[in-house]
Structure formats: structure tokens, C-alpha cells
Write an enzyme that holds these catalytic residues in place. Structure first.
Site, mmCIF file in Angstrom:
data_model
loop_
_atom_site.group_PDB
_atom_site.id
_atom_site.type_symbol
_atom_site.label_atom_id
_atom_site.label_comp_id
_atom_site.label_asym_id
_atom_site.label_seq_id
_atom_site.Cartn_x
_atom_site.Cartn_y
_atom_site.Cartn_z
ATOM 1 N N ASP A 89 59.569 -2.401 65.446
ATOM 2 C CA ASP A 89 60.884 -2.165 64.856
ATOM 3 C C ASP A 89 61.170 -0.665 64.931
ATOM 4 O O ASP A 89 60.271 0.149 65.115
ATOM 5 C CB ASP A 89 60.995 -2.715 63.438
ATOM 6 C CG ASP A 89 59.999 -2.121 62.470
ATOM 7 O OD1 ASP A 89 59.421 -1.079 62.780
ATOM 8 O OD2 ASP A 89 59.809 -2.702 61.384
ATOM 9 N N ASP A 268 58.590 -11.750 60.956
ATOM 10 C CA ASP A 268 57.502 -10.875 60.532
ATOM 11 C C ASP A 268 57.603 -10.666 59.039
ATOM 12 O O ASP A 268 58.694 -10.714 58.467
ATOM 13 C CB ASP A 268 57.570 -9.516 61.235
ATOM 14 C CG ASP A 268 58.595 -8.590 60.581
ATOM 15 O OD1 ASP A 268 58.192 -7.706 59.796
ATOM 16 O OD2 ASP A 268 59.810 -8.769 60.824
ATOM 17 N N CYS A 306 41.469 -26.939 55.583
ATOM 18 C CA CYS A 306 41.670 -25.763 56.423
ATOM 19 C C CYS A 306 40.421 -25.478 57.253
ATOM 20 O O CYS A 306 39.304 -25.602 56.765
ATOM 21 C CB CYS A 306 42.017 -24.556 55.553
ATOM 22 S SG CYS A 306 42.265 -23.032 56.494
ATOM 23 N N CYS A 308 39.951 -22.436 58.850
ATOM 24 C CA CYS A 308 39.807 -20.997 59.072
ATOM 25 C C CYS A 308 38.395 -20.550 58.692
ATOM 26 O O CYS A 308 37.649 -21.265 58.009
ATOM 27 C CB CYS A 308 40.849 -20.210 58.275
ATOM 28 S SG CYS A 308 40.486 -20.023 56.513
ATOM 29 N N CYS A 311 37.594 -20.652 54.834
ATOM 30 C CA CYS A 311 37.383 -21.966 54.221
ATOM 31 C C CYS A 311 36.144 -22.672 54.763
ATOM 32 O O CYS A 311 35.537 -23.491 54.065
ATOM 33 C CB CYS A 311 38.620 -22.838 54.422
ATOM 34 S SG CYS A 311 40.050 -22.275 53.470
ATOM 35 N N HIS A 337 42.592 -15.926 55.734
ATOM 36 C CA HIS A 337 43.050 -17.275 55.376
ATOM 37 C C HIS A 337 44.571 -17.377 55.389
ATOM 38 O O HIS A 337 45.131 -18.331 55.944
ATOM 39 C CB HIS A 337 42.534 -17.677 53.994
ATOM 40 C CG HIS A 337 43.168 -18.942 53.507
ATOM 41 N ND1 HIS A 337 42.756 -20.190 53.911
ATOM 42 C CD2 HIS A 337 44.238 -19.146 52.674
ATOM 43 C CE1 HIS A 337 43.531 -21.111 53.361
ATOM 44 N NE2 HIS A 337 44.428 -20.505 52.594
#
Length: 377
Positions: A89, A268, A306, A308, A311, A337
Site C-alpha cells: 500500500d 488485508d 483444525c 494447523c 492445534c 493458528h
């Protein structure tokens, strides 16, 4: 850059953006690497959780490490060892947030660094030059963001200035070239506050300049949430269907799904990592505040379904211990996570659009989230 729309479900759409640094599947969420780093998460982990693209900030990179360093090392991709797409940006929002230290004129912006108080003057042309050095795949025009609420006359004057700056940015972009061996693409930013006629005027003006894509800016600055959705839908109805649409700085999972329903492609926000560092975990069943006493003996993962890293390996009790002990590992695991959750959300949104069931899927997600938030809070 090439953008292909793969399927449209009412207004929600899924697509693919092809860049010299790889493919971005849309709708896509961009983790925020403000200074060339996503807080508490390294670049290899970002790839492992399915990140196609990240966002960095021109204002911060201009101040530190500075354009001399970035040019010498060959741009931000090499500097941070990231071989996928980057969007920068223009720094307009950051300069806006320095209200007591900045001055805006036709020529550009004058501001004092938040780091050392040094005085800087940047024109729209300078912003393009800086982003050429940074080397992001997608770069933004300089715009002025105005606080909410503001009188319509103030918003109009600011919008007119942003349109003139956008034209100057485009001219500079067209008369310069990438400093590295890949293509860069310039996005215009639709402004106009909550005023529909100003938004349409901004979008129409920018469309005539034929940017590679279009961002929707100046929202999530305090306006009512329904007004934000109304303006988002107005903009996506006006903007071309064959160009990516990027909603800047938004937001919660609900915000993202509501905007996808209205035809937005890119997002974002610092929220997943910032909330994670404060002990707030997004799950498929709602939000868990890990510091709550109820999790002291809880041996379950934060989210049972989950996959990830967090987890798969750690319990709620251990995560709570890390936060209560102020161990840095807790911030890392929470950030991983939450970013995984956001990428899971985008992946499932794309699948739902492909199956023409986005509306029903969105209701399932939001109803479950709302129900469980009241349980966990």
C-alpha cells in the site's frame, strides 16, 4: 498480470491472478508484513498455511530499512526471502494516522517520521519511485484518507485531490519501469467516504485511467458496519468485472464474508495476528479467549478439527500457560493458528462459490460463530 474469473455465484466470485511470482487464488487474504515481516510468523510457515500473497507498507519500508538498502539487495522479495507475490500500500493511511505531524497539499504530503521526528516530503511521483525500489508485484497510488465523520465538502475536496494524485501516479508509472526482472502492476484507490455520488465519481474517473486493478479505500475508519457494506456493494457494482477488487484494511471473518458476497477479491488486515497476540483464537466454532480460567486444565486443542501446527501439537491448557507466563512462543502459536484459520476461510469460500452455494455456506459459518462466541466470552 492476468486475472481470470473462474465462477460467479450471484456477486461472489472466485478467480486466479497470474503474476511473475506465482498464482493468487481469489478471494484471497493477505497477511500483513508491514515492515517485511508478519509479526511472530516466519516466511516458511506462511507458505505452509497456504498463503499466496502478503502485504507490506511503503511508508514503513521507506523509513526503515530505507530505499538505499532495498535497492542494493534487489528489492523486498530477496530481502525477506519471499518468492511469492507482494502487494504494497502507498502509505497514505499511515500518513493519515499521523494527523498532528502531517501537512497535505496539491504537491503531496509532508510528515514527520514516527521513529526520529525527521521531516519528509513525498509527492505522488515519489511514492511510485519508492514502490519501484521495493519491487512489489502490486503497488498502490497515493491517496488521502479522511477521518469519519467528515463533512461532505471536505470529503469531496479530498476525493478530488486523490483523483489528481492517481493520475500523476499513473503517468509516473507509465514513464518508469521495473528495476528488477519482473512486472509490477498499479492499482487505483476508490475514495469518497460514505457518499455514493463521490464514490461513483471516483470509480468512474479511475476506470477511465484503466488501472490493473482497483482498491476500495477509506472504509473501516469508524463508519457504521452496514454503511461500509453498502459502499462496498456500490463500488463493486460500478468497478469492471475483469479487474481484481481489493478492500483495504478489512477485517473480521464476518467482514470478509460479507464483502466476498458483494464481489470483493482481495483483503488485508492485522486483526488475525494482533488478536492472536492478545490471546484471542479464531476457530470453526467461534472465538476462544485463551486466558480464561476454564482452559487451565483443558487438554483439547484450540480447535479439534483444525490441522494447523498449533492445534496438532498443543493443548488449550499449554497455550493458556504460555500467555499467563508471557512466553513469546504463545504469541507465535496464536498467530500461526489465526492466519491458518483465515486461509481456511478463504479456501472454503472459494469452494462454496465454485459449487454455487456461497450464500448457504456463509450463513452456516456465521450462525455457528455467533452462537459459540457467546459461550466462550
Amino acid at each position: 498480470m492476468r486475472f481470470d474469473v473462474i465462477n460467479i455465484d450471484r456477486k461472489a466470485r472466485t478467480g486466479e491472478i497470474y503474476t511473475d511470482h506465482g498464482l493468487v487464488k481469489t478471494p484471497a487474504f493477505m497477511p500483513v508484513a508491514t515492515q517485511g515481516s508478519v509479526k511472530c510468523v516466519n516466511q516458511d510457515v506462511l507458505k505452509e498455511i497456504g498463503t499466496d500473497i502478503i502485504l507490506s507498507n511503503t511508508y514503513h519500508l521507506y523509513l526503515r530499512p530505507g530505499v538505499q538498502v532495498l535497492h542494493k539487495v534487489g528489492g523486498l522479495h530477496k530481502f525477506m526471502n519471499w518468492d511469492k507475490p507482494i502487494l504494497t500500500d502507498s502509505g497514505g493511511f499511515q500518513i493519515y494516522s499521523l494527523s498532528e505531524y502531517r501537512k497535505v497539499s496539491e504537491e503531496g504530503v509532508q510528515f514527520r517520521s514516527h521513529i526520529d521526528g525527521s521531516l519528509h516530503n513525498l509527492t505522488p511521483e515519489d511514492i511510485i519511485d519508492i514502490q519501484r525500489v521495493i519491487g512489489a508485484d502490486f503497488i498502490m497510488v497515493l491517496d488521502e484518507c479522511v477521518e469519519y465523520p467528515s463533512e461532505k465538502e471536505k470529503i469531496k475536496n479530498s476525493n478530488d485531490l486523490s483523483m489528481r494524485w492517481a493520475e500523476r501516479c499513473l503517468k509516473k508509472f507509465q514513464t518508469s519501469s521495473s528495476l528488477y526482472d519482473y512486472e509490477q502492476n498499479l492499482f487505483g484507490i476508490v475514495q469518497g467516504g460514505i457518499y455514493k455520488d463521490l464514490r461513483i465519481e471516483s470509480a468512474s474517473f479511475l476506470m477511465n485511467l484503466n488501472f490493473s486493478g482497483y482498491a476500495i479505500g477509506g472504509l473501516a475508519v469508524g463508519e457504521p458496519i452496514e454503511k461500509m457494506y453498502e459502499i462496498v456493494e456500490l463500488c463493486t457494482d460500478v468497478l469492471p468485472t475483469d479487474k481484481p477488487r481489493y478492500l483495504m484494511g478489512v477485517g473480521t471473518p464476518e467482514n470478509l464474508l460479507e464483502a466476498i458476497e458483494r464481489g470483493v477479491d482481495l483483503f488485508d488486515c492485522v486483526l488475525p495476528t494482533r488478536n492472536g497476540r492478545n490471546g484471542s483464537f479464531f476457530t470453526k466454532n467461534g472465538i476462544i479467549t485463551i486466558t480464561n480460567a476454564r482452559y487451565r486444565f483443558d487438554t483439547m486443542p484450540v480447535d479439534e478439527k483444525c490441522q494447523c501446527y498449533t492445534c496438532r501439537n498443543y493443548s488449550r491448557a499449554y497455550l493458556r500457560h504460555l500467555f499467563m507466563s508471557k512466553e513469546i512462543l504463545g504469541l507465535e502459536l496464536a498467530s500461526i493458528h489465526n492466519l491458518y484459520y483465515y486461509q481456511w476461510l478463504m479456501n472454503n469460500a472459494r469452494n462454496a462459490i465454485m459449487q454455487n452455494r456461497f450464500d448457504a455456506w456463509k450463513k452456516e459459518i456465521l450462525n455457528k460463530t455467533i452462537q459459540e462466541i457467546s459461550v466462550y466470552s
